[in-house]
Design a protein around this motif. Structure first.
Motif, mmCIF file in Angstrom:
data_model
loop_
_atom_site.group_PDB
_atom_site.id
_atom_site.type_symbol
_atom_site.label_atom_id
_atom_site.label_comp_id
_atom_site.label_asym_id
_atom_site.label_seq_id
_atom_site.Cartn_x
_atom_site.Cartn_y
_atom_site.Cartn_z
ATOM 1 N N MET A 216 0.839 -1.190 0.000
ATOM 2 C CA MET A 216 0.000 0.000 0.000
ATOM 3 C C MET A 216 0.873 1.238 0.000
ATOM 4 O O MET A 216 1.868 1.309 0.725
ATOM 5 C CB MET A 216 -0.931 -0.003 1.221
ATOM 6 C CG MET A 216 -1.756 1.259 1.365
ATOM 7 S SD MET A 216 -2.891 1.231 2.755
ATOM 8 C CE MET A 216 -4.151 0.131 2.123
ATOM 9 N N ARG A 217 0.481 2.213 -0.810
ATOM 10 C CA ARG A 217 1.230 3.459 -0.889
ATOM 11 C C ARG A 217 1.077 4.263 0.398
ATOM 12 O O ARG A 217 0.100 4.139 1.124
ATOM 13 C CB ARG A 217 0.765 4.285 -2.077
ATOM 14 C CG ARG A 217 0.926 3.606 -3.413
ATOM 15 C CD ARG A 217 0.755 4.622 -4.542
ATOM 16 N NE ARG A 217 -0.488 5.347 -4.392
ATOM 17 C CZ ARG A 217 -1.651 4.962 -4.937
ATOM 18 N NH1 ARG A 217 -1.687 3.853 -5.652
ATOM 19 N NH2 ARG A 217 -2.754 5.670 -4.759
ATOM 20 N N ASN B 148 2.441 -2.999 5.825
ATOM 21 C CA ASN B 148 2.721 -3.662 4.553
ATOM 22 C C ASN B 148 3.240 -5.078 4.766
ATOM 23 O O ASN B 148 2.974 -5.965 3.937
ATOM 24 C CB ASN B 148 3.725 -2.843 3.748
ATOM 25 C CG ASN B 148 3.067 -1.680 3.026
ATOM 26 O OD1 ASN B 148 1.865 -1.686 2.790
ATOM 27 N ND2 ASN B 148 3.851 -0.674 2.681
ATOM 28 N N SER C 31 -12.863 2.369 4.445
ATOM 29 C CA SER C 31 -13.278 1.890 3.117
ATOM 30 C C SER C 31 -14.743 2.164 2.827
ATOM 31 O O SER C 31 -15.074 2.860 1.865
ATOM 32 C CB SER C 31 -12.977 0.391 2.978
ATOM 33 O OG SER C 31 -13.775 -0.362 3.872
ATOM 34 N N MET D 299 -9.172 -4.371 1.470
ATOM 35 C CA MET D 299 -8.350 -4.188 0.273
ATOM 36 C C MET D 299 -9.188 -4.285 -1.001
ATOM 37 O O MET D 299 -8.922 -3.583 -1.981
ATOM 38 C CB MET D 299 -7.236 -5.254 0.248
ATOM 39 C CG MET D 299 -6.207 -5.126 1.362
ATOM 40 S SD MET D 299 -5.284 -3.577 1.320
ATOM 41 C CE MET D 299 -6.049 -2.695 2.680
ATOM 42 N N TYR E 195 -9.081 3.137 -5.412
ATOM 43 C CA TYR E 195 -8.111 4.200 -5.202
ATOM 44 C C TYR E 195 -6.690 3.775 -5.572
ATOM 45 O O TYR E 195 -5.748 4.539 -5.362
ATOM 46 C CB TYR E 195 -8.131 4.660 -3.734
ATOM 47 C CG TYR E 195 -9.506 5.064 -3.275
ATOM 48 C CD1 TYR E 195 -10.021 6.312 -3.575
ATOM 49 C CD2 TYR E 195 -10.290 4.180 -2.529
ATOM 50 C CE1 TYR E 195 -11.283 6.684 -3.157
ATOM 51 C CE2 TYR E 195 -11.562 4.541 -2.102
ATOM 52 C CZ TYR E 195 -12.047 5.791 -2.412
ATOM 53 O OH TYR E 195 -13.309 6.161 -1.999
ATOM 54 N N CYS E 196 -6.519 2.573 -6.077
ATOM 55 C CA CYS E 196 -5.189 2.082 -6.428
ATOM 56 C C CYS E 196 -4.839 2.491 -7.858
ATOM 57 O O CYS E 196 -5.712 2.519 -8.721
ATOM 58 C CB CYS E 196 -5.132 0.572 -6.292
ATOM 59 S SG CYS E 196 -5.360 -0.020 -4.604
ATOM 60 N N GLN F 286 -2.145 6.512 0.564
ATOM 61 C CA GLN F 286 -3.357 5.767 0.872
ATOM 62 C C GLN F 286 -3.356 5.289 2.314
ATOM 63 O O GLN F 286 -4.403 5.259 2.966
ATOM 64 C CB GLN F 286 -3.489 4.578 -0.077
ATOM 65 C CG GLN F 286 -4.787 3.802 0.087
ATOM 66 C CD GLN F 286 -5.995 4.642 -0.254
ATOM 67 O OE1 GLN F 286 -5.968 5.403 -1.217
ATOM 68 N NE2 GLN F 286 -7.045 4.516 0.524
ATOM 69 N N ARG G 112 -9.765 -0.934 -3.870
ATOM 70 C CA ARG G 112 -9.205 -1.082 -5.214
ATOM 71 C C ARG G 112 -9.542 0.115 -6.077
ATOM 72 O O ARG G 112 -8.844 0.399 -7.085
ATOM 73 C CB ARG G 112 -9.761 -2.350 -5.861
ATOM 74 C CG ARG G 112 -11.223 -2.232 -6.280
ATOM 75 C CD ARG G 112 -11.804 -3.552 -6.728
ATOM 76 N NE ARG G 112 -13.157 -3.394 -7.236
ATOM 77 C CZ ARG G 112 -14.230 -3.321 -6.467
ATOM 78 N NH1 ARG G 112 -14.097 -3.393 -5.145
ATOM 79 N NH2 ARG G 112 -15.431 -3.180 -7.009
#
Length: 274
Positions: free
Chosen positions: A1-2, A32, A85, A267, A273-274, A5, A271
């Motif tokens: 994950m960035r 992570n 989320s 997660m 926002y990825c 985010q 998705r």
């Protein structure tokens, strides 16, 4: 994950250590590593941990596990799922609650543990969950878990209060929404529970071995809406299988397994926002 985010969806809901020294590794890196365990399905001691300048692992795997257990006990994983989320998707108008699809899935448990049962239909020992999603394949409510030998039909009546509580918390209206389920959930109690919450059930009638059609008025049923289940909730369960930690349950403690499952659904929702 960035990192961007993580700071937006995850970091505001994490709890910190109350005692001891501050962790030398950033929470973003620890989170992570937990995601790596979720995606790879390996043991904690087999995590590919980076090396520091001295050639030693930058963190011990037991500290990653303890951090994950603390976040699970403090309710951080549930807060990330709901506030990080579901609520974010509603604010960005990415939720489509006009039709809600639900279904159950069973996970085999090879090492035993709590909250397990033998499913004669699946011919395995494990646990099952009932999840609900919208038309855009977003899991919108905390799933209901039970041993594998439980019938899924009564579990729906436990999932509906969580659904209405979620909608009330984010300010979404469910009045007039259609709840699409398969024939397993066809019973008077389930239809009444859906009607009492202002929603409309879309459930095919279950013949239950009858040789002649059931007498009386036919229930409302739209086959086109029912066919969407294979593009929504079944797709969500297919995406869940890419998290190898969830293919088989090796955690003896059910709360740890369900925390991984909640994180996987988070997660899937993120998705967009990825």
């Amino acid at each position: 994950m960035r990192l961007e985010q993580f700071e937006q969806s995850v970091w505001p809901h994490l709890s910190l250590d109350r005692r001891g020294p501050r962790p030398t590794l950033a929470l973003h890196k620890i989170f992570n590593y937990i995601l790596q365990a979720l995606y790879m399905g390996c043991q904690w001691k087999m995590l590919p941990i980076d090396r520091n300048a001295e050639g030693h692992p930058e963190i011990h795997y037991t500290r990653i596990y303890r951090t994950f257990r603390r976040w699970q006990a403090d309710g951080c994983i549930d807060a990330i799922f709901f506030s990080g989320s579901v609520q974010q998707l509603h604010q960005d108008q990415l939720l489509d609650l006009s039709v809600i699809h639900g279904d159950g899935t069973t996970t085999a448990a090879k090492k035993g543990g709590d909250n397990l049962g033998y499913s004669g239909h699946k011919h395995l020992k494990g646990d099952k969950v009932v999840a609900l999603c919208d038309r855009n394949c977003n899991v919108i409510a905390p799933f209901i878990s039970a041993p594998g030998n439980r019938n899924e039909s009564p579990l729906l009546r436990d999932a509906l209060p969580s659904l209405t509580a979620m909608a009330r918390a984010i300010g979404a209206g469910l009045h007039g929404s259609i709840v699409s389920l398969d024939g397993v959930y066809d019973c008077r109690a389930n239809r009444k529970a859906i009607f009492n919450r202002g929603m409309t059930p879309n459930i095919p009638e279950n013949p239950r071995g009858r040789k002649t059609p059931k007498r009386g008025r036919k229930q409302r049923y739209d086959p086109a809406i029912f066919e969407e289940r294979f593009r929504t909730i079944e797709r969500v369960f297919a995406w869940e299988d890419k998290f190898r930690r969830l293919l088989l349950r090796f955690e003896r403690i059910s709360d740890v397994h369900y925390a991984f499952k909640t994180l996987a659904y988070t997660m899937i929702n993120l998705r967009h926002y990825c």
